[in-house]
Scaffold this motif. Structure first.
Motif, PDB file in Angstrom:
ATOM      1  N   PRO A  65      27.779  38.692  34.510  1.00 14.37           N
ATOM      2  CA  PRO A  65      26.351  38.993  34.642  1.00 14.37           C
ATOM      3  C   PRO A  65      26.090  39.997  35.757  1.00 14.37           C
ATOM      4  O   PRO A  65      26.649  39.908  36.844  1.00 14.37           O
ATOM      5  N   GLY A  66      25.249  40.984  35.448  1.00 12.51           N
ATOM      6  CA  GLY A  66      24.910  42.026  36.410  1.00 12.51           C
ATOM      7  C   GLY A  66      25.856  43.207  36.380  1.00 12.51           C
ATOM      8  O   GLY A  66      25.540  44.272  36.890  1.00 12.51           O
ATOM      9  N   LEU A  67      27.031  43.037  35.758  1.00 17.27           N
ATOM     10  CA  LEU A  67      28.044  44.096  35.757  1.00 17.27           C
ATOM     11  C   LEU A  67      28.433  44.512  34.344  1.00 17.27           C
ATOM     12  O   LEU A  67      28.252  45.653  33.952  1.00 17.27           O
ATOM     13  N   GLY A  68      28.990  43.587  33.603  1.00 12.02           N
ATOM     14  CA  GLY A  68      29.342  43.848  32.212  1.00 12.02           C
ATOM     15  C   GLY A  68      29.170  42.572  31.415  1.00 12.02           C
ATOM     16  O   GLY A  68      29.998  41.668  31.510  1.00 12.02           O
ATOM     17  N   VAL A 171      41.389  34.716  38.021  1.00 15.23           N
ATOM     18  CA  VAL A 171      41.804  34.994  36.647  1.00 15.23           C
ATOM     19  C   VAL A 171      43.158  35.695  36.590  1.00 15.23           C
ATOM     20  O   VAL A 171      43.575  36.356  37.527  1.00 15.23           O
ATOM     21  N   LYS A 172      43.825  35.541  35.457  1.00 13.72           N
ATOM     22  CA  LYS A 172      45.114  36.188  35.227  1.00 13.72           C
ATOM     23  C   LYS A 172      44.930  37.702  35.202  1.00 13.72           C
ATOM     24  O   LYS A 172      43.962  38.203  34.662  1.00 13.72           O
ATOM     25  N   GLY A 173      45.888  38.393  35.794  1.00 11.77           N
ATOM     26  CA  GLY A 173      45.821  39.845  35.817  1.00 11.77           C
ATOM     27  C   GLY A 173      45.022  40.394  36.976  1.00 11.77           C
ATOM     28  O   GLY A 173      44.906  41.597  37.149  1.00 11.77           O
ATOM     29  N   SER A 174      44.454  39.499  37.794  1.00  8.90           N
ATOM     30  CA  SER A 174      43.720  39.917  38.978  1.00  8.90           C
ATOM     31  C   SER A 174      44.453  39.363  40.199  1.00  8.90           C
ATOM     32  O   SER A 174      45.183  38.383  40.094  1.00  8.90           O
ATOM     33  N   THR A 175      44.260  39.968  41.344  1.00  6.82           N
ATOM     34  CA  THR A 175      45.070  39.625  42.516  1.00  6.82           C
ATOM     35  C   THR A 175      44.385  38.792  43.606  1.00  6.82           C
ATOM     36  O   THR A 175      45.068  38.336  44.524  1.00  6.82           O
ATOM     37  N   PRO A 176      43.070  38.537  43.577  1.00  5.98           N
ATOM     38  CA  PRO A 176      42.416  37.901  44.727  1.00  5.98           C
ATOM     39  C   PRO A 176      42.944  36.538  45.120  1.00  5.98           C
ATOM     40  O   PRO A 176      43.111  36.252  46.313  1.00  5.98           O
ATOM     41  N   LEU A 190      46.321  27.214  43.459  1.00 11.15           N
ATOM     42  CA  LEU A 190      45.737  28.256  42.611  1.00 11.15           C
ATOM     43  C   LEU A 190      45.555  27.750  41.184  1.00 11.15           C
ATOM     44  O   LEU A 190      46.452  27.161  40.598  1.00 11.15           O
ATOM     45  N   GLN A 191      44.381  28.020  40.645  1.00 10.10           N
ATOM     46  CA  GLN A 191      44.049  27.654  39.269  1.00 10.10           C
ATOM     47  C   GLN A 191      43.606  28.927  38.551  1.00 10.10           C
ATOM     48  O   GLN A 191      42.516  29.446  38.822  1.00 10.10           O
ATOM     49  N   GLU A 192      44.445  29.454  37.665  1.00 10.79           N
ATOM     50  CA  GLU A 192      44.121  30.712  36.987  1.00 10.79           C
ATOM     51  C   GLU A 192      43.610  30.462  35.574  1.00 10.79           C
ATOM     52  O   GLU A 192      44.154  29.649  34.829  1.00 10.79           O
ATOM     53  N   PHE A 193      42.563  31.195  35.215  1.00  9.81           N
ATOM     54  CA  PHE A 193      41.970  31.123  33.891  1.00  9.81           C
ATOM     55  C   PHE A 193      41.980  32.518  33.258  1.00  9.81           C
ATOM     56  O   PHE A 193      42.290  33.512  33.912  1.00  9.81           O
ATOM     57  N   GLY A 194      41.587  32.584  31.990  1.00  8.07           N
ATOM     58  CA  GLY A 194      41.589  33.865  31.289  1.00  8.07           C
ATOM     59  C   GLY A 194      40.452  34.778  31.690  1.00  8.07           C
ATOM     60  O   GLY A 194      40.609  35.992  31.748  1.00  8.07           O
ATOM     61  N   LYS A 195      39.272  34.185  31.972  1.00  9.60           N
ATOM     62  CA  LYS A 195      38.093  34.956  32.333  1.00  9.60           C
ATOM     63  C   LYS A 195      37.431  34.337  33.551  1.00  9.60           C
ATOM     64  O   LYS A 195      37.554  33.138  33.812  1.00  9.60           O
ATOM     65  N   TYR A 196      36.676  35.154  34.277  1.00  6.41           N
ATOM     66  CA  TYR A 196      35.935  34.633  35.417  1.00  6.41           C
ATOM     67  C   TYR A 196      34.948  33.549  34.986  1.00  6.41           C
ATOM     68  O   TYR A 196      34.763  32.550  35.665  1.00  6.41           O
ATOM     69  N   SER A 197      34.334  33.754  33.840  1.00  4.38           N
ATOM     70  CA  SER A 197      33.335  32.792  33.377  1.00  4.38           C
ATOM     71  C   SER A 197      33.936  31.411  33.118  1.00  4.38           C
ATOM     72  O   SER A 197      33.240  30.403  33.171  1.00  4.38           O
ATOM     73  N   ASP A 198      35.259  31.357  32.865  1.00  6.42           N
ATOM     74  CA  ASP A 198      35.918  30.068  32.636  1.00  6.42           C
ATOM     75  C   ASP A 198      35.970  29.217  33.900  1.00  6.42           C
ATOM     76  O   ASP A 198      36.161  27.996  33.824  1.00  6.42           O
ATOM     77  N   CYS A 199      35.815  29.837  35.057  1.00  6.45           N
ATOM     78  CA  CYS A 199      35.853  29.110  36.329  1.00  6.45           C
ATOM     79  C   CYS A 199      34.538  28.395  36.635  1.00  6.45           C
ATOM     80  O   CYS A 199      34.518  27.457  37.443  1.00  6.45           O
ATOM     81  N   ILE A 200      33.456  28.856  36.045  1.00  6.71           N
ATOM     82  CA  ILE A 200      32.125  28.421  36.488  1.00  6.71           C
ATOM     83  C   ILE A 200      31.851  26.943  36.230  1.00  6.71           C
ATOM     84  O   ILE A 200      31.434  26.214  37.144  1.00  6.71           O
ATOM     85  N   THR A 201      32.053  26.459  35.015  1.00  7.48           N
ATOM     86  CA  THR A 201      31.752  25.053  34.705  1.00  7.48           C
ATOM     87  C   THR A 201      32.568  24.095  35.559  1.00  7.48           C
ATOM     88  O   THR A 201      31.990  23.162  36.151  1.00  7.48           O
ATOM     89  N   ALA A 210      36.549  26.196  44.887  1.00  6.81           N
ATOM     90  CA  ALA A 210      36.042  27.552  45.134  1.00  6.81           C
ATOM     91  C   ALA A 210      36.582  28.499  44.077  1.00  6.81           C
ATOM     92  O   ALA A 210      37.567  28.212  43.394  1.00  6.81           O
ATOM     93  N   MET A 211      35.905  29.615  43.952  1.00  4.07           N
ATOM     94  CA  MET A 211      36.342  30.693  43.075  1.00  4.07           C
ATOM     95  C   MET A 211      36.361  31.953  43.936  1.00  4.07           C
ATOM     96  O   MET A 211      35.494  32.143  44.788  1.00  4.07           O
ATOM     97  N   THR A 212      37.348  32.794  43.736  1.00  2.00           N
ATOM     98  CA  THR A 212      37.398  34.026  44.511  1.00  2.00           C
ATOM     99  C   THR A 212      37.553  35.243  43.618  1.00  2.00           C
ATOM    100  O   THR A 212      38.288  35.220  42.635  1.00  2.00           O
ATOM    101  N   THR A 213      36.825  36.245  43.942  1.00  6.19           N
ATOM    102  CA  THR A 213      36.964  37.600  43.416  1.00  6.19           C
ATOM    103  C   THR A 213      36.013  38.463  44.247  1.00  6.19           C
ATOM    104  O   THR A 213      35.633  38.090  45.358  1.00  6.19           O
TER     105      THR A 213
END
Length: 293
Positions: A65-68, A171-176, A190-201, A210-213
């Protein structure tokens, strides 16, 4: 007479050799007109040439949201979308000629290398490792890594406070997330998901701590989950967002950089940020200087 025939045969062989050389042919294909560097964009196959068709395929995020963001009615909104549309327009391609393709973090380099997209505008941080596979224009924005936590959380005040077996999502493929573990909190889980939105719920439900990016990405989710999530507000890195395109497409790179500069100087860059990210309360920064990539 035998001598005369030999001379004639020699002339024919010489003429054939000259013809082959003139056409750039050789056993190893190294003639001047036939050579090309592996993995690079040659003349006539790059972004600028493709744009002359009036059509481009552009990679963006669908879940930020706000970006893409791809909305339920099939529209595309966000700052990255506005940047992509502006660049395409400067290249001669109207919005009606754009095909949008989802570019998840782990897939971005392959999408470009396989030619499935012409360029990507998807919170794509410029790194030396990624430059081995793709080229970048920009940066068009500089973000800062931060943390998103539950609104009532008081014990997570920065990356160092994630020690003690806290669960951190990225998320996978990202480094934060790995950066947090390597530099600030070696005991974090560390808990990695496919998309950032998967972390929210799971973050809202307390399954994650926490979530980081990047802060600008987190601001969008905080706005979407008003009263439930908040930014810690302690940025601890500089993330330079670039527009990814085919490796060594210098002409395309220069054309995109020119478009970004035009967007900044015309005021459209700030206007786009204010209309897309501004409602989240994110402080609008000054545009970054474009640097040689």
């Amino acid at each position: 007479m035998r001598f005369s025939r030999t001379m004639r045969a020699g002339v024919v062989v010489t003429a054939l050799a000259l013809a082959v050389t003139a056409c750039g042919g050789s056993k190893n294909g190294s003639g001047a007109s036939g050579s090309s560097s592996s993995g690079s964009a040659s003349a006539g196959t790059g972004l600028v040439a493709k744009a002359k068709s009036g059509k481009l395929t552009i990679g963006i995020k669908f879940d930020q949201p706000g970006l893409g963001l791809k909305t339920p009615d099939g529209k595309y909104t966000g700052f990255d979308v506005e940047v992509a549309k502006y660049v395409a327009k400067q290249l001669g391609v109207d919005e009606s000629g754009i095909t949008w393709k989802e570019a998840q973090s782990a897939e971005r380099e392959n999408l470009i290398k396989k030619g499935e997209v012409d360029f990507i505008v998807a919170t794509y941080s410029i790194t030396d490792k990624r430059k081995n596979d793709v080229s970048f224009a920009g940066p068009y924005f500089v973000a800062h890594q931060d943390l998103l936590v539950k609104a009532g959380n008081t014990d997570i005040t920065g990356p160092e406070s994630l020690n003690g077996n806290k669960k951190l999502c990225s998320v996978k493929g990202s480094t934060p997330a790995q950066k947090v573990k390597d530099t600030y909190a070696k005991e974090v889980q560390l808990q990695e998901f496919g998309k950032y939105s998967d972390c929210i719920t799971p973050l809202v439900n307390g399954a994650l701590d926490a979530m980081t990016t990047d802060d600008i990405i987190l601001a969008g989710y905080a706005s979407q989950q008003a009263g439930k999530l908040k930014l810690v507000g302690k940025g601890f890195s500089d993330e330079k967002y670039g527009i990814g395109l085919k490796k060594d497409d210098k002409e395309g790179q220069a054309a995109i950089n020119k478009a970004i500069q035009q967007m900044q100087s015309s005021g459209e860059w700030k206007k786009a940020l204010e209309s897309t990210v501004g409602p989240s309360g994110y402080k609008i920064p000054d545009p970054p200087a474009i640097t040689e990539q």
